[in-house]
Design an enzyme around this catalytic site. Structure first.
Site, PDB file in Angstrom:
ATOM      1  N   LYS A  57      12.089 -28.811   9.248  1.00 44.61           N
ATOM      2  CA  LYS A  57      11.322 -29.309  10.390  1.00 44.61           C
ATOM      3  C   LYS A  57       9.854 -29.314   9.953  1.00 44.61           C
ATOM      4  CE  LYS A  57       9.756 -28.292  15.068  1.00 44.61           C
ATOM      5  NZ  LYS A  57       9.670 -27.294  16.156  1.00 44.61           N
ATOM      6  N   GLY A  64       4.644 -25.017  23.687  1.00 43.28           N
ATOM      7  CA  GLY A  64       4.578 -23.805  24.497  1.00 43.28           C
ATOM      8  C   GLY A  64       3.965 -23.971  25.867  1.00 43.28           C
ATOM      9  N   ALA A  86       9.094 -29.729  21.929  1.00 42.25           N
ATOM     10  CA  ALA A  86       7.852 -29.109  22.426  1.00 42.25           C
ATOM     11  C   ALA A  86       7.526 -29.521  23.852  1.00 42.25           C
ATOM     12  CB  ALA A  86       6.652 -29.421  21.527  1.00 42.25           C
ATOM     13  N   GLY A  87       7.056 -28.541  24.619  1.00 46.46           N
ATOM     14  CA  GLY A  87       6.569 -28.785  25.970  1.00 46.46           C
ATOM     15  C   GLY A  87       7.603 -28.641  27.062  1.00 46.46           C
ATOM     16  N   ASN A 111      12.041 -23.636  22.419  1.00 47.35           N
ATOM     17  CA  ASN A 111      12.027 -22.227  22.065  1.00 47.35           C
ATOM     18  C   ASN A 111      11.502 -21.375  23.225  1.00 47.35           C
ATOM     19  OD1 ASN A 111      10.826 -20.339  19.142  1.00 47.35           O
ATOM     20  ND2 ASN A 111      11.686 -19.620  21.031  1.00 47.35           N
TER      21      ASN A 111
END
Length: 264
Positions: A102, A163, A190-191, A212
């Site tokens: 990644k 995040g 993401a987000g 995550n």
């Protein structure tokens, strides 16, 4: 419902890609992975090296992947230049014995937005070096095309800054990517903050979701992992079923004829 799909020749039974940072304990991480149903797990090499020992987290990741037959996806999080990312990717390949990477090359400290020039440069070199590159990018169509031009077979545009938990800030741009890049595996990365955000991405026709913090920072990471797994499956099923077109005005769901009738 088609949950099985293929990335770089690898058949996967889940469209959920799960990050492994920030969990309260290796045991919680292990339970969250099982609850999510995810078959691809990301791990940051810089974080692992900085820890000078994983305290059981990497062992939990390896054990879970061994049991599920899943795939590890090392990442270059924390890199700021193409050269730094390329060097770290080679270290990851040696350490984890995988060509999957990644690719993250951040260009702004405040938004953690990817640097498009350094990203494309790093991707081009890594493809030449035999890597299967998963580039973390913005939702810019031109940048995405450049990444495809240098050999990337998968794209991972952001939904919002890393995040932030804001969800899909620009659905129009994401929808445009899906329409203009048919056949290219697209993963929102993401987000994402809530299961509803993941379902929305899947309903737009995206092939997968990587997240995550939304699981790791939840009050109950294990239950949240299960919630995301179900939301992603539901969103995919909704896309395949065909979401109804939006209407500007109300449209009666029950047809009304031209004759009056009595109910007694």
């Amino acid at each position: 419902m088609t949950m099985t799909w293929t990335l770089y020749g690898r058949s996967l039974a889940s469209r959920f890609l799960l990050g492994t940072a920030g969990y309260p304990s290796p045991d919680v991480l292990r339970q969250a992975i099982h609850a999510s149903g995810a078959r691809v797990l990301t791990v940051g090499l810089k974080r692992t090296l900085a820890a000078a020992g994983d305290n059981g987290f990497v062992a939990a990741i390896r054990d879970t992947l061994r049991q599920s037959g899943g795939q590890l996806l090392p990442n270059t999080a924390g890199c700021r230049t193409a050269q730094e990312a390329v060097t770290l990717a080679h270290m990851a390949r040696e350490l984890y014995d995988t060509t999957w990477i990644k690719l993250e090359v951040v260009g702004d400290e405040y938004t953690l937005q990817p640097d498009p020039w350094e990203l494309v440069s790093a991707a081009e070199q890594l493809v030449k070096d035999g890597f299967d590159v998963f580039p973390y990018c913005t939702d810019d169509l031109v940048t995405c095309r450049r990444l495809l031009d240098v050999g990337c077979q998968v794209l991972m545009p952001w939904g919002a800054p890393i995040g932030s938990g804001q969800g899909l800030l620009n659905p129009f741009a994401l929808r445009t990517l899906r329409e203009r890049l048919p056949g290219v595996p697209l993963i929102v990365d993401a987000g994402i903050g809530a299961p509803s955000h993941a379902a929305q991405a899947m309903e737009l026709g995206f092939d997968g979701v990587l997240l995550n913090s939304a699981v790791a920072q939840a009050g109950d990471p294990v239950r949240m992992a299960a919630a995301f797994g179900q939301a992603i499956a539901a969103g995919r099923l909704g896309f395949e079923a065909g979401v109804m077109a939006r209407q500007d005005m109300a449209v009666a769901s029950t047809p009304v004829g031209g004759r009056p009738f009595l109910i007694s």
